[in-house]
Design an enzyme around this catalytic site. Sequence first.
Site, PDB file in Angstrom:
ATOM      1  N   ASP A  77     -32.075 -13.429  38.097  1.00 32.71           N
ATOM      2  CA  ASP A  77     -31.646 -14.820  37.894  1.00 32.71           C
ATOM      3  C   ASP A  77     -30.878 -15.307  39.127  1.00 32.71           C
ATOM      4  O   ASP A  77     -31.130 -16.401  39.646  1.00 32.71           O
ATOM      5  CB  ASP A  77     -30.755 -14.884  36.642  1.00 32.71           C
ATOM      6  CG  ASP A  77     -30.106 -16.246  36.466  1.00 32.71           C
ATOM      7  OD1 ASP A  77     -30.827 -17.209  36.185  1.00 32.71           O
ATOM      8  OD2 ASP A  77     -28.871 -16.340  36.619  1.00 32.71           O
ATOM      9  N   LYS A 103     -31.349 -18.309  42.376  1.00 29.92           N
ATOM     10  CA  LYS A 103     -30.280 -19.246  42.759  1.00 29.92           C
ATOM     11  C   LYS A 103     -29.925 -19.092  44.234  1.00 29.92           C
ATOM     12  O   LYS A 103     -29.632 -20.079  44.915  1.00 29.92           O
ATOM     13  CB  LYS A 103     -29.063 -19.035  41.855  1.00 29.92           C
ATOM     14  CG  LYS A 103     -29.354 -19.460  40.409  1.00 29.92           C
ATOM     15  CD  LYS A 103     -28.262 -19.056  39.439  1.00 29.92           C
ATOM     16  CE  LYS A 103     -28.594 -19.561  38.038  1.00 29.92           C
ATOM     17  NZ  LYS A 103     -27.701 -18.991  37.003  1.00 29.92           N
ATOM     18  N   LYS A 157     -34.986 -23.418  37.509  1.00 29.22           N
ATOM     19  CA  LYS A 157     -34.848 -22.798  38.825  1.00 29.22           C
ATOM     20  C   LYS A 157     -36.195 -22.626  39.538  1.00 29.22           C
ATOM     21  O   LYS A 157     -36.284 -22.780  40.746  1.00 29.22           O
ATOM     22  CB  LYS A 157     -34.223 -21.407  38.688  1.00 29.22           C
ATOM     23  CG  LYS A 157     -32.806 -21.388  38.215  1.00 29.22           C
ATOM     24  CD  LYS A 157     -32.263 -19.965  38.121  1.00 29.22           C
ATOM     25  CE  LYS A 157     -32.903 -19.151  37.006  1.00 29.22           C
ATOM     26  NZ  LYS A 157     -32.546 -19.614  35.649  1.00 29.22           N
TER      27      LYS A 157
END
Lengths: 350, 350
Positions: free
Chosen positions: A220, A224, A125
């Site tokens: 997290d 995204k 990512k």
Amino acid sequence: MTRYDLALIGFGGVNRALAQLIAGRGDELAAELGFALRVVAISDLRAGSLVRADGIDLAPLLAGEPAFAGLPGGSADPRTEQVIRGVPCDIVAEATFTNPADGEPALSHVRWALEAGKHVCTTNKGPVALHGRALRRLAAEHGVSFECEGSVLSGTPVLRTARRLLAGLRISGVEGIMNGTSNYILGRLEDGVDFPEAVKEAQALGYAEADPTADVEGFDVQLKVMILANEVLGAGLRRDDVSVRGIARLTPADMRDAAARGLRWKLVGSAALREDGTVDARVAPVALPVEHPLASVSGPANAVSFHTDLLGAVTVSGPGAGRVETAYALLSDIIAIHQRHAVLEESLHG
Amino acid sequence: MTRYDLALIGFGGVNRALAQLIAGRGDELAAELGFALRVVAISDLRAGSLVRADGIDLAPLLAGEPAFAGLPGGSADPRTEQVIRGVPCDIVAEATFTNPADGEPALSHVRWALEAGKHVCTTNKGPVALHGRALRRLAAEHGVSFECEGSVLSGTPVLRTARRLLAGLRISGVEGIMNGTSNYILGRLEDGVDFPEAVKEAQALGYAEADPTADVEGFDVQLKVMILANEVLGAGLRRDDVSVRGIARLTPADMRDAAARGLRWKLVGSAALREDGTVDARVAPVALPVEHPLASVSGPANAVSFHTDLLGAVTVSGPGAGRVETAYALLSDIIAIHQRHAVLEESLHG
């Protein structure tokens, strides 16, 4: 038949699963996809480096923890930069780790490869969220591709759905359930299990890491959301632009209250175009109506909805993590690279 | 810039919505997609035919019921075959109607166009379900494309998700909720409304036709299952190969009983590969666990799940009908045609 020579950077679960796919069904894939894959280099912090210009025999490396020192072309030294820059290959499959603050070391791996004129696929990512635009520009300058489908929902096609299958639509927003760990924990809270116990269960099942902060506090998902906002909505968001609230303060009682009102708590990451063209992006627990397309996404499953002008909401759901699932993301990236770059040659030779 | 000249066959809701898109945002689409669209012919049973080699001015045709007789290049005679075979154009957008027994007249429209070396996009289930393989072969013989995304879930990308975004996976089965009318009626049964009343409501809302048989008895879904089985699983099913049971015998009491057991009745169309390589295909009401990805698809929404080896289930949900939604399917087909056929030229001139 076209053949791509690969360098695998990182030889943990994901790239080993990719190696397993290539070793186990490379011929079948070649027949279906029209290209063959050969691994010519591997670099891994623990295993070292292995370079074989005529192709690495992968099967022996897939049993147990490999160590490359002593093998022909092998070394205990990962020699990551030399492998990426120096070993002739077509595609670098980057699946190491990433520091969410600066995207390293994955960022450097991607840069080195693009600068060397190699296509890159990555499941990390960090580089995409923090430097996606610059990396895309770098790839264009060198006439190669930078693919990163696995950075959002592992192998579930999200970026490519937006870019390829929803072309021509005006996408005004994106929202999703993009962290299986927190989604699993929310499900357990619904079952009446309290938060600390649910976290322990998730850890025991391998869903949550020893330090569950990134999952349960929303960091997290924040990365995204940045990826979706920047890649799909054309925003240029930095990390500070995405507000974050996690699920740690939710209780079984909150779940019961929501259920009584026909609602279900979910950790939702979202980005929406404002009237002025800027993007509102956030991560927060949201009590969704049970009929909402995201409300029924349960356990480790993930989903992303695109809000479009002509179709309304289009939602893609599937796994959001897993070694094999993420390895498939790399394969899907390689297929995309092939489609983009080999069509011309194939047409001429076909 | 590449420009495609289109012939619109049928000028009902769908092709009029496509004309509206082209008239209203053709320039924006051209800037985004890299090609321009121009309509040079329209044939419609009621409105007649209209042919203008230099492009039809669409806007005046979109107010009220058009009649082409008297317009320059216009005629009260639809002249369908002459328009399809004779008028020079690149792409035929077929959106007439189809007889589920033999696929006509849409089938002939598609054949004529392919034989004339024109790309075809169609929203009609019949030709795809009954003769998809032959039409694909015919298209290949003439070096053109046959695209039919709109034949399953209108603009929601299903066939293209399977073919393009899930390439390399082994897809072992497909199941979906593919009829919004019956899904709406099931929702009303859950609300306690009895079947005849729910059908009347669906008719009043424009979801159900005067004769609701095709929707509630599963025949509409049967054709979609054939399309998915044949296009995605490579089966060669005929209509008799797909068993069909509709929802007409379900009652509000059935819904309550299911809910008490954590289940929800849905009309599910499915196709699954058997061990011997044949395909089991059916349409039937199924009581799904509420956690099933298809259980929460409500009202007029539709969804299709693909069962894959490496990702497990990947589900796409979105609208399954609608004029504008189906017109977008035609646009997405045109984009696919462009991507397939223009890449070579664009690369050479770019």
